[in-house]
Design a protein around this motif. Structure first.
Motif, PDB file in Angstrom:
ATOM      1  N   ALA A 158       1.154  -1.548  -0.095  1.00 42.82           N
ATOM      2  CA  ALA A 158       0.840  -1.882  -1.484  1.00 42.82           C
ATOM      3  C   ALA A 158       0.621  -0.629  -2.320  1.00 42.82           C
ATOM      4  O   ALA A 158       1.137  -0.508  -3.430  1.00 42.82           O
ATOM      5  N   LEU A 159      -0.151   0.339  -1.769  1.00 41.06           N
ATOM      6  CA  LEU A 159      -0.404   1.577  -2.514  1.00 41.06           C
ATOM      7  C   LEU A 159       0.875   2.385  -2.671  1.00 41.06           C
ATOM      8  O   LEU A 159       1.157   2.935  -3.740  1.00 41.06           O
ATOM      9  N   GLY A 160       1.679   2.438  -1.583  1.00 45.19           N
ATOM     10  CA  GLY A 160       2.923   3.188  -1.626  1.00 45.19           C
ATOM     11  C   GLY A 160       3.860   2.617  -2.667  1.00 45.19           C
ATOM     12  O   GLY A 160       4.448   3.353  -3.471  1.00 45.19           O
ATOM     13  N   ALA A 161       3.982   1.273  -2.687  1.00 49.83           N
ATOM     14  CA  ALA A 161       4.861   0.633  -3.660  1.00 49.83           C
ATOM     15  C   ALA A 161       4.340   0.864  -5.079  1.00 49.83           C
ATOM     16  O   ALA A 161       5.123   1.122  -5.998  1.00 49.83           O
ATOM     17  N   ALA A 162       3.008   0.804  -5.238  1.00 54.79           N
ATOM     18  CA  ALA A 162       2.436   1.018  -6.568  1.00 54.79           C
ATOM     19  C   ALA A 162       2.685   2.442  -7.043  1.00 54.79           C
ATOM     20  O   ALA A 162       2.991   2.671  -8.220  1.00 54.79           O
ATOM     21  N   LEU A 163       2.580   3.414  -6.150  1.00 50.69           N
ATOM     22  CA  LEU A 163       2.863   4.804  -6.517  1.00 50.69           C
ATOM     23  C   LEU A 163       4.337   4.957  -6.897  1.00 50.69           C
ATOM     24  O   LEU A 163       4.679   5.650  -7.861  1.00 50.69           O
TER      25      LEU A 163
ATOM     26  N   ASP B 274       7.317  -1.774   9.021  1.00 51.22           N
ATOM     27  CA  ASP B 274       8.684  -2.199   8.703  1.00 51.22           C
ATOM     28  C   ASP B 274       8.741  -3.676   8.339  1.00 51.22           C
ATOM     29  O   ASP B 274       9.503  -4.088   7.465  1.00 51.22           O
ATOM     30  N   LEU B 275       7.886  -4.476   9.000  1.00 52.51           N
ATOM     31  CA  LEU B 275       7.858  -5.914   8.698  1.00 52.51           C
ATOM     32  C   LEU B 275       7.283  -6.167   7.308  1.00 52.51           C
ATOM     33  O   LEU B 275       7.808  -6.971   6.536  1.00 52.51           O
ATOM     34  N   ILE B 276       6.186  -5.491   7.000  1.00 51.76           N
ATOM     35  CA  ILE B 276       5.519  -5.684   5.707  1.00 51.76           C
ATOM     36  C   ILE B 276       6.449  -5.279   4.568  1.00 51.76           C
ATOM     37  O   ILE B 276       6.417  -5.844   3.481  1.00 51.76           O
TER      38      ILE B 276
ATOM     39  N   GLU C  40      -2.551 -14.564  -1.506  1.00 50.65           N
ATOM     40  CA  GLU C  40      -1.248 -13.984  -1.861  1.00 50.65           C
ATOM     41  C   GLU C  40      -0.918 -12.760  -1.002  1.00 50.65           C
ATOM     42  O   GLU C  40       0.255 -12.417  -0.838  1.00 50.65           O
ATOM     43  N   VAL C  41      -1.967 -12.111  -0.444  1.00 46.00           N
ATOM     44  CA  VAL C  41      -1.718 -10.938   0.390  1.00 46.00           C
ATOM     45  C   VAL C  41      -0.958 -11.343   1.646  1.00 46.00           C
ATOM     46  O   VAL C  41       0.046 -10.719   2.021  1.00 46.00           O
ATOM     47  N   LEU C  42      -1.419 -12.419   2.289  1.00 40.98           N
ATOM     48  CA  LEU C  42      -0.752 -12.887   3.505  1.00 40.98           C
ATOM     49  C   LEU C  42       0.650 -13.404   3.182  1.00 40.98           C
ATOM     50  O   LEU C  42       1.599 -13.133   3.922  1.00 40.98           O
ATOM     51  N   THR C  43       0.769 -14.111   2.079  1.00 38.46           N
ATOM     52  CA  THR C  43       2.078 -14.626   1.664  1.00 38.46           C
ATOM     53  C   THR C  43       3.071 -13.479   1.502  1.00 38.46           C
ATOM     54  O   THR C  43       4.196 -13.527   2.016  1.00 38.46           O
ATOM     55  N   ALA C  44       2.637 -12.447   0.815  1.00 34.65           N
ATOM     56  CA  ALA C  44       3.513 -11.303   0.572  1.00 34.65           C
ATOM     57  C   ALA C  44       3.901 -10.632   1.884  1.00 34.65           C
ATOM     58  O   ALA C  44       5.070 -10.303   2.101  1.00 34.65           O
ATOM     59  N   SER C  45       2.923 -10.464   2.789  1.00 40.30           N
ATOM     60  CA  SER C  45       3.206  -9.833   4.078  1.00 40.30           C
ATOM     61  C   SER C  45       4.263 -10.623   4.839  1.00 40.30           C
ATOM     62  O   SER C  45       5.192 -10.068   5.415  1.00 40.30           O
ATOM     63  N   ASN C  46       4.107 -11.938   4.846  1.00 41.36           N
ATOM     64  CA  ASN C  46       5.046 -12.762   5.596  1.00 41.36           C
ATOM     65  C   ASN C  46       6.435 -12.751   4.977  1.00 41.36           C
ATOM     66  O   ASN C  46       7.429 -12.978   5.673  1.00 41.36           O
ATOM     67  N   LEU C  47       6.513 -12.480   3.706  1.00 44.15           N
ATOM     68  CA  LEU C  47       7.817 -12.403   3.047  1.00 44.15           C
ATOM     69  C   LEU C  47       8.414 -11.000   3.151  1.00 44.15           C
ATOM     70  O   LEU C  47       9.532 -10.767   2.694  1.00 44.15           O
ATOM     71  N   GLY C  48       7.645 -10.058   3.744  1.00 45.53           N
ATOM     72  CA  GLY C  48       8.156  -8.697   3.881  1.00 45.53           C
ATOM     73  C   GLY C  48       8.229  -7.979   2.550  1.00 45.53           C
ATOM     74  O   GLY C  48       9.185  -7.258   2.268  1.00 45.53           O
ATOM     75  N   CYS C  49       7.204  -8.152   1.754  1.00 49.74           N
ATOM     76  CA  CYS C  49       7.204  -7.538   0.428  1.00 49.74           C
ATOM     77  C   CYS C  49       5.800  -7.018   0.134  1.00 49.74           C
ATOM     78  O   CYS C  49       4.828  -7.758   0.281  1.00 49.74           O
TER      79      CYS C  49
ATOM     80  N   LEU D  90       4.536  -5.662  -5.327  1.00 53.41           N
ATOM     81  CA  LEU D  90       5.858  -6.032  -5.825  1.00 53.41           C
ATOM     82  C   LEU D  90       6.017  -7.540  -5.882  1.00 53.41           C
ATOM     83  O   LEU D  90       6.695  -8.086  -6.747  1.00 53.41           O
ATOM     84  N   HIS D  91       5.370  -8.215  -4.943  1.00 48.50           N
ATOM     85  CA  HIS D  91       5.559  -9.656  -4.799  1.00 48.50           C
ATOM     86  C   HIS D  91       5.016 -10.412  -6.020  1.00 48.50           C
ATOM     87  O   HIS D  91       5.665 -11.289  -6.558  1.00 48.50           O
ATOM     88  N   ASN D  92       3.804 -10.057  -6.402  1.00 50.18           N
ATOM     89  CA  ASN D  92       3.182 -10.757  -7.534  1.00 50.18           C
ATOM     90  C   ASN D  92       2.389  -9.731  -8.343  1.00 50.18           C
ATOM     91  O   ASN D  92       1.174  -9.638  -8.226  1.00 50.18           O
ATOM     92  N   PRO D  93       3.090  -8.950  -9.164  1.00 48.01           N
ATOM     93  CA  PRO D  93       2.445  -7.790  -9.797  1.00 48.01           C
ATOM     94  C   PRO D  93       1.271  -8.154 -10.702  1.00 48.01           C
ATOM     95  O   PRO D  93       0.429  -7.295 -10.984  1.00 48.01           O
ATOM     96  N   THR D  94       1.183  -9.416 -11.116  1.00 46.69           N
ATOM     97  CA  THR D  94       0.094  -9.775 -12.031  1.00 46.69           C
ATOM     98  C   THR D  94      -1.114 -10.360 -11.308  1.00 46.69           C
ATOM     99  O   THR D  94      -2.145 -10.598 -11.933  1.00 46.69           O
ATOM    100  N   GLY D  95      -0.987 -10.626 -10.012  1.00 47.51           N
ATOM    101  CA  GLY D  95      -2.102 -11.198  -9.253  1.00 47.51           C
ATOM    102  C   GLY D  95      -3.253 -10.217  -9.122  1.00 47.51           C
ATOM    103  O   GLY D  95      -3.084  -9.004  -9.327  1.00 47.51           O
ATOM    104  N   PRO D  96      -4.447 -10.729  -8.783  1.00 49.54           N
ATOM    105  CA  PRO D  96      -5.627  -9.851  -8.705  1.00 49.54           C
ATOM    106  C   PRO D  96      -5.507  -8.763  -7.628  1.00 49.54           C
ATOM    107  O   PRO D  96      -5.911  -7.614  -7.867  1.00 49.54           O
ATOM    108  N   ALA D  97      -4.923  -9.115  -6.474  1.00 46.20           N
ATOM    109  CA  ALA D  97      -4.803  -8.109  -5.414  1.00 46.20           C
ATOM    110  C   ALA D  97      -3.852  -7.000  -5.861  1.00 46.20           C
ATOM    111  O   ALA D  97      -4.157  -5.808  -5.710  1.00 46.20           O
ATOM    112  N   ALA D  98      -2.707  -7.403  -6.423  1.00 53.96           N
ATOM    113  CA  ALA D  98      -1.731  -6.413  -6.882  1.00 53.96           C
ATOM    114  C   ALA D  98      -2.344  -5.518  -7.948  1.00 53.96           C
ATOM    115  O   ALA D  98      -2.146  -4.297  -7.957  1.00 53.96           O
ATOM    116  N   ARG D  99      -3.131  -6.135  -8.822  1.00 51.35           N
ATOM    117  CA  ARG D  99      -3.761  -5.362  -9.898  1.00 51.35           C
ATOM    118  C   ARG D  99      -4.740  -4.329  -9.324  1.00 51.35           C
ATOM    119  O   ARG D  99      -4.742  -3.168  -9.735  1.00 51.35           O
TER     120      ARG D  99
END
Lengths: 272, 263
Positions: free
Chosen positions: A22-27, A47-49, A214-223, A227-236
């Motif tokens: 998440a931090l890497g993608a945000a950077l 690699d899965l995440i 949403e964190v688990l959902t994103a992990s299971n989708l490999g995203c 990136l998965h839900n940029p407006t969600g609280p975790a992403a924020r």
């Protein structure tokens, strides 16, 4: 100037790999060139995440041992073009990594990237010490519970003694990232509060990521969740943390999960 | 007080003192190879009590407090050349006094045999042959001791300017330890003297491994897993919740640990 950042915790399952992604993608979203290096040789997950598991050909061990060139092993993310992954090997163990080999790979990565984010394995053994060895910055991930906090304390002690910077007598920049935080449960005293964790660990706070499905959902989708839900609280939370890592002065927001808000509303209704 | 170390051939064949230990099968029993007697020399400490005996015993007790292991597992030979002048009763009291302090007396020197007749000291060898060993234990004079100790080195205290993290162990035998920060759960600090913690004490603190019962532990917040002074210790379940989180002091009072709040 490139920075080597280790994401570490001591305890397993607190969210190191999720936070690395998440931090890497945000950077990367903020325009930085980023490589994520998975140090969890034998139990690779990054690699899965990132949804790159079917694109792995060569890995960190191959590069360290000289069987592959670094560009052959780097996997570029399909969504963010400045985000790369250097995966770990699943078939080897941590003894396949050597101090000199890792140092050479890190030095090579420093020439190409702004951020080299090392995803540490759990524990305090060789894999974890090698992941932190060459770091300039450390993100210590902790959950608001006593065992995670004590293990993080142990890791902070190791960051201050076992890293190359520490051995040279230089400071290593340390940040605390609290994950899986539930403000409502903390308010009821069922979980440690942010202040309690900070008081024990005495490390500046980088961010608080609320417990969120949403964190688990994103992990299971490999995203990555950013990136998965940029407006969600975790992403924020992760995006703000990434901006703080880049040196921006971003004020802390009071952590409140949506579920926490709901239960507080229900709690008030019941009381009225 | 002075002590002399001597090699003392154990009672047995009279060998020349200089000859090193040798297997000497006793000639009286050549026919029984099963029994073997060996000559071997041991290091013995020779104590020479001085008159007046009361003052000498006070010095001895001071020495034993500083170095309890001084006579541990060491054979002791008592030189009575001075004490014998005090008469039979004083000599017997002297020997009993040494024995109650844990000295293992294996021989006597300078004794007038009739002083010890009909006592259990009578059977101790009085004609020991030994030679002075170069390594003489020069014991510090008790009156000179307090001056000599602090002059020897820099101030005996250790300052830790930050927290002590879980898994870290600070051992400082030379003196006091001051921690500006917390001692985390799972960390430990062991000091020869007192321990001062300007923060929360959540781990272990053991004070006084050198200084003994006079050492204390002070902390800004008492949340410890274990605290101890010298050989006494207490775990968190020994003190009630009323002290938890408060500034506190631990000290040793007449052989028992006392934990009290400082606010």
């Amino acid at each position: 100037m490139s920075k080597v950042m280790v994401v570490t915790s001591g305890k397993g399952g607190v969210g190191k790999t999720t936070s690395t992604a998440a931090l890497g993608a945000a950077l990367a979203q903020a325009g930085q060139s980023v490589v994520l290096v998975d140090f969890d040789v034998g139990l690779r997950n990054l690699d899965l995440i990132l949804g790159a598991e079917r694109r792995v050909v060569f890995d960190l061990v191959n590069v360290v041992q000289g069987d592959a060139k670094l560009p052959q092993a780097l996997i570029r993310d399909k969504r963010l073009e400045s985000l790369y992954l250097l995966p770990a090997s699943q078939t080897r163990d941590k003894d396949a990594l050597t101090n000199d080999g890792v140092q050479a790979v890190i030095a090579e990565l420093r020439e190409r990237f702004d951020w080299i984010v090392c995803d540490s394995p759990a524990g305090i053994e060789k894999g974890a010490t090698l992941a932190m060895r060459f770091a300039d910055v450390a993100v210590v991930v902790a959950n608001p519970e006593v065992s995670s906090v004590r293990d993080s304390d142990r890791i902070i002690g190791m960051l201050d003694s076992k890293t190359l910077r520490a051995e040279r007598g230089e400071d290593i920049e340390k940040h605390l990232l609290i994950t899986r935080y539930d403000a409502a449960r903390a308010a009821r005293g069922e979980m440690m509060k942010v202040e309690d964790v900070l008081e024990i660990l005495a490390v500046p706070l980088l961010g608080v990521v609320a417990e969120s499905p949403e964190v688990l959902t994103a992990s299971n989708l490999g995203c990555p969740v950013t990136l998965h839900n940029p407006t969600g609280p975790a992403a924020r939370s992760y995006s703000l943390a990434a901006r703080r890592l880049m040196g921006e002065d971003v004020p802390m927001e009071a952590p409140a999960s949506r579920r926490g808000l709901m239960s507080r509303l229900f709690g008030r209704k019941a009381a009225a | 007080m002075t002590l002399h170390a001597e090699t003392t051939p154990q009672p047995g064949p009279k060998a020349a003192p200089q000859t090193p230990l040798q297997v000497t099968p006793p000639q009286a029993t050549p026919a029984s190879p099963g029994l073997q007697v060996r000559g071997r020399s041991f290091m013995a400490l020779v104590v020479t009590p001085q008159v007046p005996l009361a003052a000498w015993f006070a010095d001895l007790d001071a020495q034993l407090r500083d170095a309890a292991g001084l006579f541990a597992d060491r054979p002791v030979v008592v030189n009575l050349s001075q004490a014998a002048a005090e008469g039979r009763d004083a000599t017997l009291i002297l020997l009993d006094g040494l024995e109650t302090r844990g000295l293992r007396i294996v021989g006597l020197e300078g004794a007038i045999p009739q002083l010890l007749t009909a006592t259990h000291w009578e059977r101790l060898p009085t004609q020991l042959h030994g030679r002075e060993v170069a390594e003489v234990r020069a014991l510090k004079r008790p009156d000179a001791a307090p001056a000599a100790q602090p002059a020897s080195a820099q101030p005996a205290s250790l300052l830790i300017d930050g927290p002590v993290r879980s898994g870290q162990s600070i051992v400082f035998e030379a003196g006091d330890v001051t921690v500006v920060g917390a001692i985390a759960s799972g960390a430990e600090v062991i000091a020869g003297g007192s321990i001062h913690v300007y923060g929360a004490l959540r781990g272990r603190a053991i004070a006084g491994i050198r200084q003994g019962a006079a050492a204390r532990i002070f902390c800004g917040r008492m949340e410890a897993e274990m605290v101890g002074i010298e050989r006494l210790y207490r775990t968190a379940e020994h003190w009630g919740p009323e002290l938890h989180g408060r500034p506190a002091q631990l000290r040793c009072d007449r052989g028992a640990l006392r934990l009290s709040a400082l606010d």
